[in-house]
Scaffold this motif. Structure first.
Motif, PDB file in Angstrom:
ATOM      1  N   THR A  98       0.823  -1.201   0.000  1.00  0.00           N
ATOM      2  CA  THR A  98       0.000   0.000   0.000  1.00  0.00           C
ATOM      3  C   THR A  98       0.863   1.259   0.000  1.00  0.00           C
ATOM      4  O   THR A  98       0.335   2.363  -0.113  1.00  0.00           O
ATOM      5  CB  THR A  98      -0.953   0.021   1.214  1.00  0.00           C
ATOM      6  N   GLY A  99       2.183   1.087   0.124  1.00  0.00           N
ATOM      7  CA  GLY A  99       3.079   2.234   0.105  1.00  0.00           C
ATOM      8  C   GLY A  99       4.489   1.850   0.504  1.00  0.00           C
ATOM      9  O   GLY A  99       4.722   0.779   1.076  1.00  0.00           O
ATOM     10  N   VAL A 100       5.418   2.705   0.156  1.00  0.00           N
ATOM     11  CA  VAL A 100       6.819   2.558   0.538  1.00  0.00           C
ATOM     12  C   VAL A 100       7.224   3.864   1.191  1.00  0.00           C
ATOM     13  O   VAL A 100       6.884   4.942   0.694  1.00  0.00           O
ATOM     14  CB  VAL A 100       7.721   2.293  -0.695  1.00  0.00           C
ATOM     15  N   ARG A 101       7.950   3.775   2.295  1.00  0.00           N
ATOM     16  CA  ARG A 101       8.362   5.006   2.981  1.00  0.00           C
ATOM     17  C   ARG A 101       9.743   4.837   3.576  1.00  0.00           C
ATOM     18  O   ARG A 101      10.150   3.737   3.952  1.00  0.00           O
ATOM     19  CB  ARG A 101       7.354   5.389   4.057  1.00  0.00           C
ATOM     20  N   ALA A 102      10.435   5.953   3.615  1.00  0.00           N
ATOM     21  CA  ALA A 102      11.731   5.988   4.284  1.00  0.00           C
ATOM     22  C   ALA A 102      11.474   6.058   5.779  1.00  0.00           C
ATOM     23  O   ALA A 102      10.519   6.694   6.236  1.00  0.00           O
ATOM     24  CB  ALA A 102      12.529   7.192   3.813  1.00  0.00           C
ATOM     25  N   ASP A 103      12.315   5.396   6.538  1.00  0.00           N
ATOM     26  CA  ASP A 103      12.222   5.412   7.997  1.00  0.00           C
ATOM     27  C   ASP A 103      13.641   5.606   8.513  1.00  0.00           C
ATOM     28  O   ASP A 103      14.359   4.631   8.743  1.00  0.00           O
ATOM     29  CB  ASP A 103      11.605   4.105   8.497  1.00  0.00           C
ATOM     30  N   GLY A 104      14.040   6.869   8.623  1.00  0.00           N
ATOM     31  CA  GLY A 104      15.435   7.166   8.937  1.00  0.00           C
ATOM     32  C   GLY A 104      16.282   6.723   7.768  1.00  0.00           C
ATOM     33  O   GLY A 104      15.998   7.067   6.623  1.00  0.00           O
ATOM     34  N   GLY A 105      17.287   5.917   8.000  1.00  0.00           N
ATOM     35  CA  GLY A 105      18.122   5.396   6.926  1.00  0.00           C
ATOM     36  C   GLY A 105      17.599   4.097   6.346  1.00  0.00           C
ATOM     37  O   GLY A 105      18.221   3.506   5.466  1.00  0.00           O
ATOM     38  N   ASP A 106      16.454   3.632   6.821  1.00  0.00           N
ATOM     39  CA  ASP A 106      15.874   2.362   6.377  1.00  0.00           C
ATOM     40  C   ASP A 106      14.624   2.622   5.542  1.00  0.00           C
ATOM     41  O   ASP A 106      14.177   3.756   5.382  1.00  0.00           O
ATOM     42  CB  ASP A 106      15.501   1.500   7.587  1.00  0.00           C
ATOM     43  N   TRP A 107      14.065   1.538   5.011  1.00  0.00           N
ATOM     44  CA  TRP A 107      12.826   1.601   4.238  1.00  0.00           C
ATOM     45  C   TRP A 107      11.797   0.674   4.856  1.00  0.00           C
ATOM     46  O   TRP A 107      12.136  -0.340   5.449  1.00  0.00           O
ATOM     47  CB  TRP A 107      13.081   1.168   2.792  1.00  0.00           C
ATOM     48  N   VAL A 108      10.526   1.030   4.697  1.00  0.00           N
ATOM     49  CA  VAL A 108       9.414   0.195   5.140  1.00  0.00           C
ATOM     50  C   VAL A 108       8.457   0.036   3.966  1.00  0.00           C
ATOM     51  O   VAL A 108       8.103   1.019   3.313  1.00  0.00           O
ATOM     52  CB  VAL A 108       8.677   0.814   6.352  1.00  0.00           C
ATOM     53  N   LEU A 109       8.097  -1.215   3.705  1.00  0.00           N
ATOM     54  CA  LEU A 109       7.082  -1.511   2.710  1.00  0.00           C
ATOM     55  C   LEU A 109       5.795  -1.784   3.477  1.00  0.00           C
ATOM     56  O   LEU A 109       5.698  -2.768   4.217  1.00  0.00           O
ATOM     57  CB  LEU A 109       7.493  -2.750   1.895  1.00  0.00           C
ATOM     58  N   ASP A 110       4.842  -0.872   3.355  1.00  0.00           N
ATOM     59  CA  ASP A 110       3.543  -1.065   3.999  1.00  0.00           C
ATOM     60  C   ASP A 110       2.676  -1.902   3.072  1.00  0.00           C
ATOM     61  O   ASP A 110       2.756  -1.774   1.843  1.00  0.00           O
ATOM     62  CB  ASP A 110       2.871   0.277   4.277  1.00  0.00           C
ATOM     63  N   GLY A 111       1.858  -2.768   3.650  1.00  0.00           N
ATOM     64  CA  GLY A 111       1.013  -3.588   2.804  1.00  0.00           C
ATOM     65  C   GLY A 111       0.057  -4.440   3.590  1.00  0.00           C
ATOM     66  O   GLY A 111       0.054  -4.445   4.819  1.00  0.00           O
ATOM     67  N   GLU A 112      -0.754  -5.164   2.829  1.00  0.00           N
ATOM     68  CA  GLU A 112      -1.791  -6.008   3.391  1.00  0.00           C
ATOM     69  C   GLU A 112      -1.479  -7.467   3.105  1.00  0.00           C
ATOM     70  O   GLU A 112      -1.312  -7.867   1.953  1.00  0.00           O
ATOM     71  CB  GLU A 112      -3.145  -5.652   2.789  1.00  0.00           C
ATOM     72  N   LEU A 113      -1.410  -8.250   4.171  1.00  0.00           N
ATOM     73  CA  LEU A 113      -1.223  -9.690   4.078  1.00  0.00           C
ATOM     74  C   LEU A 113      -2.590 -10.343   4.227  1.00  0.00           C
ATOM     75  O   LEU A 113      -3.331 -10.024   5.166  1.00  0.00           O
ATOM     76  CB  LEU A 113      -0.285 -10.179   5.186  1.00  0.00           C
ATOM     77  N   THR A 114      -2.913 -11.238   3.290  1.00  0.00           N
ATOM     78  CA  THR A 114      -4.169 -11.979   3.374  1.00  0.00           C
ATOM     79  C   THR A 114      -3.837 -13.450   3.551  1.00  0.00           C
ATOM     80  O   THR A 114      -3.116 -14.045   2.740  1.00  0.00           O
ATOM     81  CB  THR A 114      -5.031 -11.771   2.114  1.00  0.00           C
ATOM     82  N   LEU A 115      -4.353 -14.019   4.634  1.00  0.00           N
ATOM     83  CA  LEU A 115      -4.139 -15.424   4.979  1.00  0.00           C
ATOM     84  C   LEU A 115      -5.441 -15.956   5.554  1.00  0.00           C
ATOM     85  O   LEU A 115      -6.043 -15.318   6.434  1.00  0.00           O
ATOM     86  CB  LEU A 115      -3.000 -15.538   6.000  1.00  0.00           C
TER      87      LEU A 115
END
Length: 188
Positions: A98-115
């Protein structure tokens, strides 16, 4: 090229296909309080789209739950059963970013897991391992990602306790991804 892509050597915008031969999808869960069991999913597929800037990127992935491999066939059969994944009814697990964002010097991939028909937000801590040409005239990208989920959030409710009161299988599951992707030839 944006400032953030200028800091990522070899970064290219485009559509990438996950290379299952050079990637793995694994998990770790505490077993009987004293150890951890690691498992892999041997069959998966996905597409990454890198935008002009990393924040404009997206990922879709499908993991085939019957491909579970914990190096013990009896345990794998149990995990495929209704006690855990119920693969006859829910053959896949999917992830849609649902999005990609910088988090300080790191990256976070936001998303939805369906199980098991349940969708929850699961952010992945993302590490960009690199971009570059391969030996076959193609172009590749490498990523590592980690997340932690509570299996009960996805109706994976097998519950057995030891005589000492501890759980046979903990609720917390750590997911780890090592992904290598190939840039579509038309875009290379």
């Amino acid at each position: 090229m944006s400032t953030s892509t200028a800091q990522i050597p070899g970064y290219k915008a485009g559509t990438w296909t996950i290379d299952p031969v050079h990637s793995d999808v694994s998990f770790t869960v505490r077993h009987m309080v004293v150890s951890k069991v690691r498992g892999f999913f041997r069959k998966f597929e996905g597409t990454l789209v890198t935008g002009e800037s990393p924040e404009q990127s997206s990922v879709t992935a499908t993991i085939y739950l019957d491909s579970i491999d914990t190096n013990q066939e009896q345990r794998d059969a149990h995990i495929r059963s209704a006690d855990f994944f119920e693969v006859d009814t829910y053959p896949t697990m999917t992830y849609q970013s649902t999005g990609v964002r910088a988090d300080g010097g790191d990256w976070v991939l936001d998303g939805e897991l369906t199980l098991k028909g349940i969708t929850k937000q699961v952010p992945l801590k993302l590490e960009l391992n690199g971009f570059g040409p391969d030996a076959y005239g193609g172009y590749r990208a490498g990523f590592s990602a980690k997340a932690e989920i509570d299996r009960k959030d996805f109706n994976v409710n097998f519950h057995a306790t030891l005589e000492t009161g501890g759980l046979v299988v903990s609720d917390k599951v750590t997911i780890a991804l090592e992904i290598e992707a190939i840039l579509d030839k038309a875009e290379g």
